[in-house]
Design an enzyme around this catalytic site. Structure first.
Site, short mmCIF file in Angstrom:
data_model
loop_
_atom_site.label_atom_id
_atom_site.label_comp_id
_atom_site.label_asym_id
_atom_site.label_seq_id
_atom_site.Cartn_x
_atom_site.Cartn_y
_atom_site.Cartn_z
N GLU A 78 27.86 40.19 38.30
CA GLU A 78 27.70 40.56 36.97
C GLU A 78 27.86 39.56 35.94
OE1 GLU A 78 30.60 42.10 33.64
OE2 GLU A 78 30.92 43.34 35.25
N HIS A 79 28.66 38.78 35.82
CA HIS A 79 29.15 37.45 35.08
C HIS A 79 27.76 36.42 35.14
CE1 HIS A 79 33.25 37.47 33.67
NE2 HIS A 79 33.08 38.54 34.37
N HIS A 120 31.54 41.82 40.91
CA HIS A 120 31.81 41.45 39.49
C HIS A 120 31.54 39.91 39.00
CE1 HIS A 120 35.04 39.97 36.72
NE2 HIS A 120 34.52 41.03 35.73
N GLU A 127 40.37 36.12 33.68
CA GLU A 127 40.24 37.37 33.50
C GLU A 127 41.12 38.20 34.51
OE1 GLU A 127 36.90 41.20 33.51
OE2 GLU A 127 36.32 38.88 34.01
#
Length: 459
Positions: free
Chosen positions: A82-83, A79, A159
């Site tokens: 991905e950022h 993840h 997040e």
């Protein structure tokens, strides 16, 4: 000494491997709904679905990596990466990436799951070349710089905090842990505060190099697209980056995995001062390749897939014990989950759990009525078609199908498989899945006496 004929034969064989292979997987009427696949030298697969009547196109690249592929120390790396792919490449800054798509009214995003990651852009068909250029650049030319890792760490920690503040979301992570324990499938996709803080740019770069090889990727495009033009532009982008360096490389096969579900009958509770208690009662389900998944889909729809479903009627309509109650399935390469979620007042947790458990036990023993099955089949068929009304959904379908199954199924074939489900099929899968001892995850302000009774729901 090598003979001239042997050398020529070797060269011919090498050249043959270097030729792109194109197949028509689904032949649509008048080109509408035609799905084609091209495998480039270097192992990169490109699949497209053509819909000439629409004015939009969605372009995506799927990576065969998810949180399941992380070690405990790397939890959250997929993840995080991905950022970072949005933070800049050798030829674009982060602002250049976002403004390029914004300037044409498009939308761009990405998502990370337990077994795959996807980056995509949805634009007008005339802007598809731009979307291809930007997304391919992100996947092949990202810099992953130290300063970007530090900045994005803050965003990811926020997040995680946002998820923690939403118990209705957080309880699904808890249920995964209840079922899978400390196995990678049981860890949160986002990672934890500790693991995210410990990740470094160097470790993320190594993770990127390992998992973003072209053989691990699937390119997918749907809408008013020309397959050959998409292939030419994608190939040019990847060749320019040097990614297609081994012409003999073959695509990675769909994930095989290994069974990792824990023993049943587990209960996990997180005490939290919330207005509602959030519960998931569930058990091991089916792997995504299990042929019984069609019957399981019908069963899930009838149990908790809509306002006419058993659980909705019993828990909400008849008794008003919850506003949100539903069932769901999750299929992985080698295993799956079936769960029932409800949000209710803490004082009514045991009533809700008893109703849900009674319904599951009843259906496991007696099955569903023919009327319920017929209604669920129709609902599932209709929602399947309605869910594929935009190019983004179509891109998701063909991309995920290629990555996870290595094949494509037409919508007509999907509808036929749903229609072929019989009452006996549903009864059999209900006995198998619902007959298993359940586990339970709860988040809420339960008192000690209430908490001690939770084991009754899984006895």
């Amino acid at each position: 000494m090598t003979s001239r004929s042997a050398t020529a034969t070797a060269r011919t064989s090498s050249e043959a491997r270097a030729v792109a292979r194109t197949q028509t997987l689904i032949k649509g009427e008048h080109g509408i709904g035609t799905v084609r696949r091209t495998t480039l030298p270097g192992g990169l697969r490109i699949v497209t679905e053509t819909l000439p009547s629409v004015r939009s196109a969605t372009f995506g690249i799927w990576a065969h990596v998810g949180s399941r592929d992380e070690t405990p120390a790397l939890n959250g790396a997929t993840h995080y990466l991905e950022h970072l792919l949005f933070k800049g490449t050798r030829k674009r800054s982060a602002l250049d990436i976002s403004s390029a798509i914004d300037a044409v009214g498009g939308e761009m995003n990405a998502f990370t799951a337990k077994e795959y990651t996807c980056y995509y852009a949805r634009v007008l068909d005339t802007d598809l070349p731009l979307a291809i250029d930007v997304v391919c650049d992100m996947l092949t030319g990202s810099l992953i710089q130290e300063e970007d890792v530090d900045v994005e760490r803050g965003a990811i920690l926020e997040e995680i905090a946002m998820t923690e503040d939403d118990p209705g979301d957080c309880v699904h992570d808890l249920f995964a842990h209840t079922m899978f324990g400390d196995n990678a499938l049981g860890r949160p996709v986002l990672g934890t505060v500790d693991t995210v803080n410990a990740l470094t740019a160097d470790r993320i770069r190594r993770f990127y190099r390992k998992h973003y090889d072209p053989t691990h990727l699937v390119v997918a495009a749907a809408g008013n697209v020309d397959h050959n033009k998409v292939v030419r532009q994608v190939r040019a982008a990847f060749e320019k980056s040097g990614a297609l360096k081994d012409p003999a490389a073959q695509p990675l096969a769909p994930r095989a995995g290994r069974r990792t579900v824990r023993a049943a009958g587990r209960v996990e509770l997180i005490g939290r001062k919330t207005e509602q208690a959030h519960v998931i009662l569930g058990m091991p389900g089916l792997a995504r390749t299990d042929e019984r998944r069609w019957a399981m889909g019908v069963l899930n729809t009838a149990l908790g897939g809509g306002m006419s479903s058993r659980l909705f009627q019993e828990v909400r309509e008849k008794r008003g014990l919850a506003y949100s109650v539903y069932s769901y399935t999750s299929g992985f390469a080698d295993c799956g989950l079936f769960g029932v979620y409800a949000g209710c007042r803490p004082s009514q947790v045991h009533d809700v759990l008893k109703i849900c458990r009674d319904e599951l036990d009843h259906v496991a023993e007696h099955g569903l009525t023919d009327d319920e099955i017929g209604r669920a089949v129709g609902q599932l068929q209709g929602s399947t078609v309605l869910g594929l009304e935009d190019t983004g959904a179509l891109m998701n379908r063909i991309g995920k199908s290629e990555l996870c199954w290595g094949e494509q199924m037409s919508v007509d074939d999907m509808l036929a498989r749903i229609a072929s489900v019989t009452p006996d099929d549903v009864r059999a899968v209900a006995r198998d899945v619902l007959g298993r001892r359940p586990s339970l995850s709860v988040i809420g302000p339960l008192k000690d006496k209430q908490a001690s009774r939770l084991h009754d729901a899984v006895a």
